[in-house]
Design a protein around this motif. Structure first.
Motif, PDB file in Angstrom:
ATOM      1  N   LEU A  84      -3.892 116.012 -22.063  1.00  0.00           N
ATOM      2  CA  LEU A  84      -2.985 115.173 -21.278  1.00  0.00           C
ATOM      3  C   LEU A  84      -1.551 115.685 -21.338  1.00  0.00           C
ATOM      4  O   LEU A  84      -0.837 115.663 -20.333  1.00  0.00           O
ATOM      5  CB  LEU A  84      -3.054 113.722 -21.755  1.00  0.00           C
ATOM      6  N   SER A  85      -1.124 116.155 -22.496  1.00  0.00           N
ATOM      7  CA  SER A  85       0.244 116.675 -22.592  1.00  0.00           C
ATOM      8  C   SER A  85       0.393 117.960 -21.787  1.00  0.00           C
ATOM      9  O   SER A  85       1.433 118.181 -21.162  1.00  0.00           O
ATOM     10  CB  SER A  85       0.634 116.891 -24.044  1.00  0.00           C
ATOM     11  N   SER A  86      -0.629 118.814 -21.768  1.00  0.00           N
ATOM     12  CA  SER A  86      -0.546 120.023 -20.943  1.00  0.00           C
ATOM     13  C   SER A  86      -0.524 119.660 -19.462  1.00  0.00           C
ATOM     14  O   SER A  86       0.201 120.284 -18.675  1.00  0.00           O
ATOM     15  CB  SER A  86      -1.700 120.972 -21.256  1.00  0.00           C
ATOM     16  N   MET A  87      -1.289 118.637 -19.064  1.00  0.00           N
ATOM     17  CA  MET A  87      -1.249 118.184 -17.669  1.00  0.00           C
ATOM     18  C   MET A  87       0.123 117.619 -17.322  1.00  0.00           C
ATOM     19  O   MET A  87       0.647 117.851 -16.234  1.00  0.00           O
ATOM     20  CB  MET A  87      -2.342 117.147 -17.414  1.00  0.00           C
ATOM     21  N   LEU A  88       0.726 116.888 -18.257  1.00  0.00           N
ATOM     22  CA  LEU A  88       2.045 116.319 -18.033  1.00  0.00           C
ATOM     23  C   LEU A  88       3.096 117.414 -17.886  1.00  0.00           C
ATOM     24  O   LEU A  88       3.989 117.328 -17.037  1.00  0.00           O
ATOM     25  CB  LEU A  88       2.410 115.380 -19.175  1.00  0.00           C
ATOM     26  N   GLU A  89       3.008 118.456 -18.707  1.00  0.00           N
ATOM     27  CA  GLU A  89       3.931 119.581 -18.580  1.00  0.00           C
ATOM     28  C   GLU A  89       3.759 120.277 -17.231  1.00  0.00           C
ATOM     29  O   GLU A  89       4.745 120.680 -16.602  1.00  0.00           O
ATOM     30  CB  GLU A  89       3.707 120.571 -19.708  1.00  0.00           C
ATOM     31  N   ALA A  90       2.517 120.422 -16.767  1.00  0.00           N
ATOM     32  CA  ALA A  90       2.264 121.052 -15.471  1.00  0.00           C
ATOM     33  C   ALA A  90       2.869 120.210 -14.350  1.00  0.00           C
ATOM     34  O   ALA A  90       3.475 120.747 -13.410  1.00  0.00           O
ATOM     35  CB  ALA A  90       0.768 121.238 -15.253  1.00  0.00           C
ATOM     36  N   VAL A  91       2.736 118.903 -14.430  1.00  0.00           N
ATOM     37  CA  VAL A  91       3.310 118.024 -13.409  1.00  0.00           C
ATOM     38  C   VAL A  91       4.831 118.135 -13.433  1.00  0.00           C
ATOM     39  O   VAL A  91       5.478 118.161 -12.381  1.00  0.00           O
ATOM     40  CB  VAL A  91       2.845 116.559 -13.635  1.00  0.00           C
ATOM     41  N   GLY A  92       5.417 118.203 -14.636  1.00  0.00           N
ATOM     42  CA  GLY A  92       6.869 118.360 -14.741  1.00  0.00           C
ATOM     43  C   GLY A  92       7.347 119.664 -14.125  1.00  0.00           C
ATOM     44  O   GLY A  92       8.380 119.708 -13.444  1.00  0.00           O
ATOM     45  N   ARG A  93       6.604 120.741 -14.366  1.00  0.00           N
ATOM     46  CA  ARG A  93       6.969 122.022 -13.758  1.00  0.00           C
ATOM     47  C   ARG A  93       6.855 121.964 -12.241  1.00  0.00           C
ATOM     48  O   ARG A  93       7.702 122.487 -11.518  1.00  0.00           O
ATOM     49  CB  ARG A  93       6.087 123.135 -14.315  1.00  0.00           C
ATOM     50  N   ASP A  94       5.800 121.329 -11.733  1.00  0.00           N
ATOM     51  CA  ASP A  94       5.643 121.184 -10.283  1.00  0.00           C
ATOM     52  C   ASP A  94       6.792 120.369  -9.692  1.00  0.00           C
ATOM     53  O   ASP A  94       7.327 120.710  -8.636  1.00  0.00           O
ATOM     54  CB  ASP A  94       4.306 120.525  -9.951  1.00  0.00           C
ATOM     55  N   ARG A  95       7.191 119.306 -10.361  1.00  0.00           N
ATOM     56  CA  ARG A  95       8.285 118.467  -9.874  1.00  0.00           C
ATOM     57  C   ARG A  95       9.582 119.259  -9.845  1.00  0.00           C
ATOM     58  O   ARG A  95      10.350 119.194  -8.890  1.00  0.00           O
ATOM     59  CB  ARG A  95       8.443 117.238 -10.748  1.00  0.00           C
ATOM     60  N   ASP A  96       9.820 120.054 -10.903  1.00  0.00           N
ATOM     61  CA  ASP A  96      11.029 120.861 -10.938  1.00  0.00           C
ATOM     62  C   ASP A  96      11.034 121.910  -9.836  1.00  0.00           C
ATOM     63  O   ASP A  96      12.073 122.173  -9.216  1.00  0.00           O
ATOM     64  CB  ASP A  96      11.179 121.544 -12.296  1.00  0.00           C
ATOM     65  N   SER A  97       9.885 122.513  -9.584  1.00  0.00           N
ATOM     66  CA  SER A  97       9.830 123.525  -8.526  1.00  0.00           C
ATOM     67  C   SER A  97      10.019 122.887  -7.155  1.00  0.00           C
ATOM     68  O   SER A  97      10.650 123.470  -6.283  1.00  0.00           O
ATOM     69  CB  SER A  97       8.513 124.292  -8.591  1.00  0.00           C
ATOM     70  N   LEU A  98       9.508 121.677  -6.946  1.00  0.00           N
ATOM     71  CA  LEU A  98       9.726 120.993  -5.671  1.00  0.00           C
ATOM     72  C   LEU A  98      11.192 120.612  -5.503  1.00  0.00           C
ATOM     73  O   LEU A  98      11.755 120.735  -4.420  1.00  0.00           O
ATOM     74  CB  LEU A  98       8.857 119.740  -5.589  1.00  0.00           C
ATOM     75  N   ALA A 100      13.732 122.122  -6.898  1.00  0.00           N
ATOM     76  CA  ALA A 100      14.507 123.354  -6.768  1.00  0.00           C
ATOM     77  C   ALA A 100      14.354 123.948  -5.388  1.00  0.00           C
ATOM     78  O   ALA A 100      15.199 124.699  -4.921  1.00  0.00           O
ATOM     79  CB  ALA A 100      14.080 124.363  -7.835  1.00  0.00           C
ATOM     80  N   GLY A 101      13.273 123.597  -4.678  1.00  0.00           N
ATOM     81  CA  GLY A 101      13.029 124.124  -3.333  1.00  0.00           C
ATOM     82  C   GLY A 101      14.011 123.588  -2.320  1.00  0.00           C
ATOM     83  O   GLY A 101      14.259 124.207  -1.291  1.00  0.00           O
ATOM     84  N   HIS A 102      14.613 122.436  -2.542  1.00  0.00           N
ATOM     85  CA  HIS A 102      15.600 121.877  -1.618  1.00  0.00           C
ATOM     86  C   HIS A 102      16.926 122.567  -1.873  1.00  0.00           C
ATOM     87  O   HIS A 102      17.445 122.549  -2.978  1.00  0.00           O
ATOM     88  CB  HIS A 102      15.751 120.361  -1.826  1.00  0.00           C
ATOM     89  N   GLY A 103      17.496 123.179  -0.850  1.00  0.00           N
ATOM     90  CA  GLY A 103      18.726 123.925  -1.020  1.00  0.00           C
ATOM     91  C   GLY A 103      19.946 123.044  -1.223  1.00  0.00           C
ATOM     92  O   GLY A 103      20.914 123.445  -1.840  1.00  0.00           O
ATOM     93  N   ASP A 104      19.919 121.830  -0.679  1.00  0.00           N
ATOM     94  CA  ASP A 104      21.123 121.015  -0.741  1.00  0.00           C
ATOM     95  C   ASP A 104      21.243 120.221  -2.036  1.00  0.00           C
ATOM     96  O   ASP A 104      22.333 119.819  -2.423  1.00  0.00           O
ATOM     97  CB  ASP A 104      21.165 120.049   0.452  1.00  0.00           C
ATOM     98  N   THR A 105      20.144 119.986  -2.755  1.00  0.00           N
ATOM     99  CA  THR A 105      20.227 119.221  -4.002  1.00  0.00           C
ATOM    100  C   THR A 105      19.789 120.107  -5.155  1.00  0.00           C
ATOM    101  O   THR A 105      18.707 120.690  -5.133  1.00  0.00           O
ATOM    102  CB  THR A 105      19.322 117.974  -3.957  1.00  0.00           C
TER     103      THR A 105
END
Length: 180
Positions: A84-98, A100-105
């Protein structure tokens, strides 16, 4: 003997499991069998908790104590927490990459430290009362990081307090007049 109360004497456990008394005591010492000490008058009697054995299998399975069952449960839960902690870290990385994908924020930092400022306002103490800070929670000087020393180095001043001169031989302990 009912299914809920499966405690028997050591002798009955030897007959039930088909092993010697020595093996039963070794299994108890190894943690394979759980026991309960019961007081009978002025004596203490050891009662053995028998493991649940499968009835359909022809061969007798190794006995499993409650302790070993709990250990297996802890291991399963530890594995589940790790996944579960590895899944949570993966979700956090996905959220950060999403984000970071927005140029204005810009992507928000993962951990933000909140600094609290002391409350300003009227003095909570009446005139004439001197308030002192608690030295345990608000030390007068900022704490300095300490260097880690070995246990022997830390205890050396204490050992010095208890160090004595080596014992004198018996002829040195005699009074001076007796030595002459």
């Amino acid at each position: 003997m009912s299914d809920t109360d499966r405690t028997v004497s050591v002798t009955a456990a030897t007959k039930y499991l088909g092993v010697s008394r020595t093996s039963i005591w070794q299994m108890i010492a190894d943690g394979c069998l759980d026991t309960t000490i019961v007081r009978r008058g002025s004596r203490f009697v050891t009662r053995v908790h028998l493991p649940a054995l499968p009835l359909d299998s022809g061969d007798i399975a190794a006995p499993r104590s409650r302790t070993s069952q709990l250990q297996e449960q802890v291991e399963r839960l530890t594995h589940a927490v790790e996944s579960l902690s590895s899944m949570l870290e993966a979700v956090g990385r996905d959220r950060d990459s999403l984000n970071a994908g927005h140029g204005d924020t810009p992507a928000p930092p993962r951990q933000q430290r909140v600094e609290m400022e002391p409350a300003t306002g009227p003095d909570p103490f009446p005139a004439g009362v001197t308030a002192r800070p608690n030295p345990m929670t608000h030390p007068a000087a900022k704490l300095r990081p300490t260097c880690v020393v070995s246990r022997d180095d830390a205890l050396e001043p204490v050992r010095e307090l208890f160090r004595r001169d080596p014992p004198r031989p018996w002829w040195r302990r005699l009074p001076i007049t007796a030595r002459a």
